[in-house]
Design a protein around this motif. Structure first.
Motif, PDB file in Angstrom:
ATOM      1  N   UNK A  46       0.826  -1.210   0.000  1.00  0.00           N
ATOM      2  CA  UNK A  46       0.000   0.000   0.000  1.00  0.00           C
ATOM      3  C   UNK A  46       0.856   1.255   0.000  1.00  0.00           C
ATOM      4  N   UNK A  47       1.951   1.248   0.790  1.00  0.00           N
ATOM      5  CA  UNK A  47       2.832   2.420   0.818  1.00  0.00           C
ATOM      6  C   UNK A  47       3.458   2.665  -0.544  1.00  0.00           C
ATOM      7  N   UNK A  48       3.827   1.562  -1.232  1.00  0.00           N
ATOM      8  CA  UNK A  48       4.382   1.736  -2.562  1.00  0.00           C
ATOM      9  C   UNK A  48       3.359   2.345  -3.505  1.00  0.00           C
ATOM     10  N   UNK A  49       2.105   1.857  -3.356  1.00  0.00           N
ATOM     11  CA  UNK A  49       1.049   2.422  -4.201  1.00  0.00           C
ATOM     12  C   UNK A  49       0.848   3.925  -3.897  1.00  0.00           C
ATOM     13  N   UNK A  50       0.809   4.264  -2.607  1.00  0.00           N
ATOM     14  CA  UNK A  50       0.607   5.677  -2.235  1.00  0.00           C
ATOM     15  C   UNK A  50       1.779   6.539  -2.699  1.00  0.00           C
ATOM     16  N   UNK A  51       3.002   6.028  -2.570  1.00  0.00           N
ATOM     17  CA  UNK A  51       4.159   6.769  -3.021  1.00  0.00           C
ATOM     18  C   UNK A  51       4.108   6.986  -4.533  1.00  0.00           C
ATOM     19  N   UNK A  52       3.655   5.944  -5.235  1.00  0.00           N
ATOM     20  CA  UNK A  52       3.527   6.085  -6.685  1.00  0.00           C
ATOM     21  C   UNK A  52       2.488   7.149  -7.037  1.00  0.00           C
ATOM     22  N   UNK A  53       1.353   7.067  -6.311  1.00  0.00           N
ATOM     23  CA  UNK A  53       0.317   8.082  -6.575  1.00  0.00           C
ATOM     24  C   UNK A  53       0.810   9.482  -6.205  1.00  0.00           C
ATOM     25  N   UNK A  54       1.567   9.624  -5.073  1.00  0.00           N
ATOM     26  CA  UNK A  54       2.099  10.919  -4.671  1.00  0.00           C
ATOM     27  C   UNK A  54       3.071  11.462  -5.717  1.00  0.00           C
ATOM     28  N   UNK A  55       3.879  10.573  -6.267  1.00  0.00           N
ATOM     29  CA  UNK A  55       4.807  11.000  -7.306  1.00  0.00           C
ATOM     30  C   UNK A  55       4.041  11.504  -8.528  1.00  0.00           C
ATOM     31  N   UNK A  56       3.003  10.753  -8.855  1.00  0.00           N
ATOM     32  CA  UNK A  56       2.198  11.194  -9.994  1.00  0.00           C
ATOM     33  C   UNK A  56       1.551  12.554  -9.709  1.00  0.00           C
ATOM     34  N   UNK A  57       1.045  12.718  -8.459  1.00  0.00           N
ATOM     35  CA  UNK A  57       0.414  14.000  -8.091  1.00  0.00           C
ATOM     36  C   UNK A  57       1.431  15.136  -8.106  1.00  0.00           C
ATOM     37  N   UNK A  58       2.670  14.853  -7.674  1.00  0.00           N
ATOM     38  CA  UNK A  58       3.705  15.888  -7.701  1.00  0.00           C
ATOM     39  C   UNK A  58       4.003  16.316  -9.123  1.00  0.00           C
ATOM     40  N   UNK A  59       4.070  15.331  -9.996  1.00  0.00           N
ATOM     41  CA  UNK A  59       4.314  15.647 -11.398  1.00  0.00           C
ATOM     42  C   UNK A  59       3.176  16.484 -11.963  1.00  0.00           C
TER      43      UNK A  59
END
Length: 466
Positions: A46-59
């Motif tokens: 789940x943390x990996x998924x959230x980090x991936x989503x956060x990275x996408x949101x940052x972009x």
């Protein structure tokens, strides 16, 4: 043996049971660890998924900010273009360039600032004027209080006492030759009537009247009365009066602290010792005015000596008004100029009655001191006829109101007491009568100082004890 066998069996069973329990606990712990590992793995996923989503949101955020920056630049460029177009359109409509409009704006701001400055200046000036009036009243009140002196009014006649009534016949002389000679030489009228041991001398010129008085007293003391002796005594009296005038002038200069003045001005100043104006001695008035002016000049940090000199000489022309026609202010100014006084002194003399407009502080202070000395209560007197007429008018004004019973003008016309009928006038109406009388007196009469109007309403209750 059986007991031992049973005991061994029991122990074995207990050991087996304990082993089973330990094995069961170990299995449960292993299962629990497996479950925890599974949960940790799931959490990491789940943390990996959230980090991936956060990275996408940052972009996406960075892309949005870049887009916003581009839009901001576009809006800034568009606003500049619109402002330029609007300015050009406004210039076209108004017919003004930006520089002209800026100048108009600056001019408007300057005008507004000037109006604000003028309003502030007027407020400051009003406050300063109010403070100056308060300060001036205090200065004048202090000066008058310090200088106020008893004032005696001289008449236009002098009285000479005779040692005996038969002296009247000797003064008249055979067929009136002595009295005619006396009047011709001195210019003074002798009034000899039935009043015992008194002779009255009448003359409008106070110096001439004083010379006549001294001449007559010298003749009476000598006992020889004839035309030649009258002329001799008259010459002596002239010298004596001149000496008295010179001494009076010198004393006046010493009193106000003046040391240098032309002798002729000193002599003329001393002649004012015998001159009166509305019952006020002129020399005394000059000394009083000089002291008042000096005090005011000291308060205003002006030249005290110069102001006193101006004020002491402001009525010097009255010494010659019986001989020279014209205003005493202009006559005095000519005298001062002729005998070497400065232009400041000459201007103060000629301006103290507004024959010319006062232009200097010395002239203004001379006017003020003259008004203080001549206008203070008791300084001058009115003619008996005008005085009686004013008192009668005061009483008639108060008596004309309804409900008034009696009116008394008291304290030489300084107070009017109005007695009203208590049945016809109540307390409120009494106040109205006082105000109306005061207002009517202000409008109809001219008087120095102020007049107090006192309305008295008295109620009496009377009973008899039987």
């Amino acid at each position: 043996m059986e007991i031992a066998l049973v005991a061994g069996t029991v122990v074995l069973v207990a050991v087996l049971l304990m082993g089973w329990l330990l094995l069961r606990g170990a299995r449960e712990r292993v299962a629990e660890c497996e479950r925890r590992e599974q949960r940790g793995a799931e959490r990491e996923a789940r943390l990996d998924d959230e980090q991936h989503r956060l990275h996408e949101r940052t972009v996406e955020t960075a892309e949005s900010q870049a887009a916003l920056a581009r839009q901001r630049e576009e809006l800034r460029a568009e606003r500049a273009r619109v402002e330029t177009e609007r300015r050009l359109e406004l210039e076209r409509i108004a017919g003004l360039t930006a520089a002209t409009a800026r100048a108009e704006l600056v001019r408007g701001i300057e005008e507004q600032a000037k109006r604000e400055a003028v309003r502030s200046a007027r407020e400051i000036e009003a406050r300063a004027q109010a403070e100056a009036e308060t300060r001036a009243r205090m200065i004048v009140a202090t000066a008058v209080q310090r200088i106020a002196a008893e004032q005696t009014a001289d008449a236009v006649v002098s009285v000479v006492r005779l040692p005996a009534d038969e002296m009247k016949g000797r003064i008249i002389g055979r067929e009136g030759r002595n009295i005619r000679s006396f009047e011709a030489v001195t210019g003074v009228n002798l009034v000899i009537d039935d009043t015992p041991e008194l002779v009255v001398l009448s003359c409008f010129d106070p110096v001439r009247r004083e010379v006549g008085r001294l001449t007559l007293e010298a003749l009476i003391a000598d006992g020889r009365i004839h035309p030649l002796r009258i002329e001799e005594m008259h010459e002596r009296s002239l010298v004596e009066v001149e000496r008295v005038c010179a001494r009076a002038g010198e004393d006046a200069l010493a009193e106000v602290g003046i040391t240098d003045m032309h002798p002729e001005l000193v002599r003329l100043l001393g002649r004012l010792r015998f001159r009166t104006s509305y019952g006020q001695n002129v020399l005394g008035h000059l000394l009083e005015s000089a002291h008042i002016a000096g005090m005011m000049a000291a308060e205003m940090r002006a030249d005290v000596a110069l102001v006193r000199r101006c004020t002491l000489l402001h009525d010097i022309g009255k010494a010659l008004t019986h001989e020279v026609e014209g205003s005493h202010a202009l006559i005095g100014a000519d005298l001062a100029r002729r005998y070497g006084e400065t232009e400041d002194v000459v201007h103060a003399i000629e301006a103290h009655h507004n024959e010319v407009a006062p232009q200097t502080l010395e002239a203004v202070l001379t006017q003020a001191a003259d008004a203080c000395s001549g206008g203070r209560p008791g300084a001058r007197r009115e003619s008996l006829e005008l005085y009686a007429r004013r008192l009668e008018r005061l009483e008639s004004i108060a008596r004309a109101h309804e409900g008034v019973h009696k009116v008394f003008a008291m304290q030489a016309g300084r107070e009017v007491r109005v007695m009203v009928l208590p049945d016809a006038v109540d307390d409120l109406q009494a106040q109205v009568i006082a105000r109306d009388v005061a207002k009517q007196v202000e409008e109809e009469l001219t008087y120095p100082g102020q007049i107090r109007i006192t309305v008295i309403r008295e109620s009496r209750a009377t009973e008899f004890a039987r």
